[in-house]
Design an enzyme around this catalytic site. Structure first.
Site, PDB file in Angstrom:
ATOM      1  CG  HIS A  88      -1.870  -1.113   1.312  1.00  0.00           C
ATOM      2  ND1 HIS A  88      -2.835  -1.364   0.362  1.00  0.00           N
ATOM      3  CD2 HIS A  88      -1.996  -2.093   2.246  1.00  0.00           C
ATOM      4  CE1 HIS A  88      -3.523  -2.445   0.708  1.00  0.00           C
ATOM      5  NE2 HIS A  88      -3.038  -2.905   1.838  1.00  0.00           N
ATOM      6  CG  HIS A 116       3.300   5.703   5.927  1.00  0.00           C
ATOM      7  ND1 HIS A 116       3.090   5.689   7.285  1.00  0.00           N
ATOM      8  CD2 HIS A 116       2.188   6.257   5.387  1.00  0.00           C
ATOM      9  CE1 HIS A 116       1.902   6.200   7.563  1.00  0.00           C
ATOM     10  NE2 HIS A 116       1.337   6.559   6.426  1.00  0.00           N
ATOM     11  CG  HIS A 118      -0.331   8.436   2.003  1.00  0.00           C
ATOM     12  ND1 HIS A 118      -1.143   7.316   1.973  1.00  0.00           N
ATOM     13  CD2 HIS A 118       0.060   8.594   3.289  1.00  0.00           C
ATOM     14  CE1 HIS A 118      -1.238   6.822   3.202  1.00  0.00           C
ATOM     15  NE2 HIS A 118      -0.519   7.574   4.019  1.00  0.00           N
ATOM     16  CB  THR A 220      -5.242   8.107   6.570  1.00  0.00           C
ATOM     17  OG1 THR A 220      -3.931   7.587   6.312  1.00  0.00           O
ATOM     18  CG2 THR A 220      -5.143   9.433   7.312  1.00  0.00           C
TER      19      THR A 220
END
Length: 287
Positions: A88, A116, A118, A220
């Protein structure tokens, strides 16, 4: 029927949705999509979900919001960092419990677990949070748990158990500080690939961290527990177009398990009466 019985047991053990013998997991472009995450996890339909669209005109100035103490994040000599493709996102795991954050009006000390990213498919989208309705190209999240708990997993279902520092990322000059991450993306092309990377100082990755927005929200990604103290910094990180394109390319390689590695962001959720505050006086009432 045996498949049905197996399915029921699987749901009870994992909470993952299963129909006619097929197990369904959450995703951005396969499995159960973000708008239906609540089918798998009812907590994803809560009233205090993240991310949000931060509208400057509605942000409230709070003179009591303190500056952060990030001194412990300067450690680099003996901190083990593992870069992973979890299917992901790209995640950098940090196991050193000396990496602690205090200040920032947090209710105690928080231990860093991982950070991480996004990102989108084009420069105009990718961040999870928005400012006045606009995305940045990427967003980086530094995930921490209260030092009252041993891990994120243990803390994630407790009020204020987690704190996340969010940083917008946009295109600018080449950023040397991100090179150890970006040059190793080629080594994590497949889901569950991981590699040990050169130790780095977290604060060298950050922009100026004096000014920020603050609100209470959630993870999220599923299970979307509403246990997060969110800090979204005003100043942005900048990387080059070439560096951003290395993230874009992860979702375009057509390997099995790479489908979610592009446009891997959740859209903003309703505020539902929550207040967003800031320690920037000039933002008060700004449209």
């Amino acid at each position: 029927m045996l498949l049905g019985s197996t399915c029921i047991v699987y749901i009870l053990l994992t909470g993952i949705h299963c129909t006619s013998g097929f197990v369904h997991t959450w995703g951005y472009h396969h499995g159960v999509m973000p708008k239906r995450w609540g089918v798998l996890y009812s907590t994803c339909e809560g009233k205090h979900q993240s991310p949000i669209d931060i509208r400057k005109r509605d942000v409230v100035y709070d003179q009591n919001l303190q500056l952060f103490n990030l001194n412990d994040l300067d450690r680099i000599d003996d901190v083990m960092a593992k870069l992973e493709n979890n299917g992901h996102s790209v995640v950098v795991h940090l196991s050193d419990k000396r990496l602690r954050v205090t200040g920032g009006s947090l209710p105690g000390a928080y231990n860093v677990s991982q950070f991480h990213f996004h990102w989108g498919s084009v420069n105009s989208q990718g961040s999870e949070h928005k400012i006045n309705g606009r995305h940045s190209s990427m967003e980086m999240h530094l995930v921490m748990h209260s030092d009252k708990f041993k891990s994120v997993k243990e803390a994630m279902n407790t009020t204020n158990g987690l704190a996340v520092l969010g940083f917008f990322i946009d295109v600018g000059d080449y950023n040397d500080e991100f090179e150890s991450i970006i040059r190793n993306l080629r080594n994590i092309q497949h889901k569950n690939d991981s590699v040990i990377i050169k130790a780095l100082s977290l604060t060298d990755l950050f922009p100026q961290t004096t000014y920020y927005y603050r609100y209470s929200g959630s993870l999220t990604t599923p299970p979307c527990y509403e246990s997060v103290i969110w800090t979204v910094f005003v100043n942005h990180i900048y990387i080059s177009q070439y560096q951003l394109d290395q993230f874009h390319s992860l979702g375009k390689n057509h390997f099995k398990g790479s489908e979610d590695l592009i446009n891997n962001y959740r859209n903003p959720q309703p505020l539902n009466g929550r207040r967003v505050t800031t320690n920037v006086r000039l933002l008060y009432g700004e449209s």
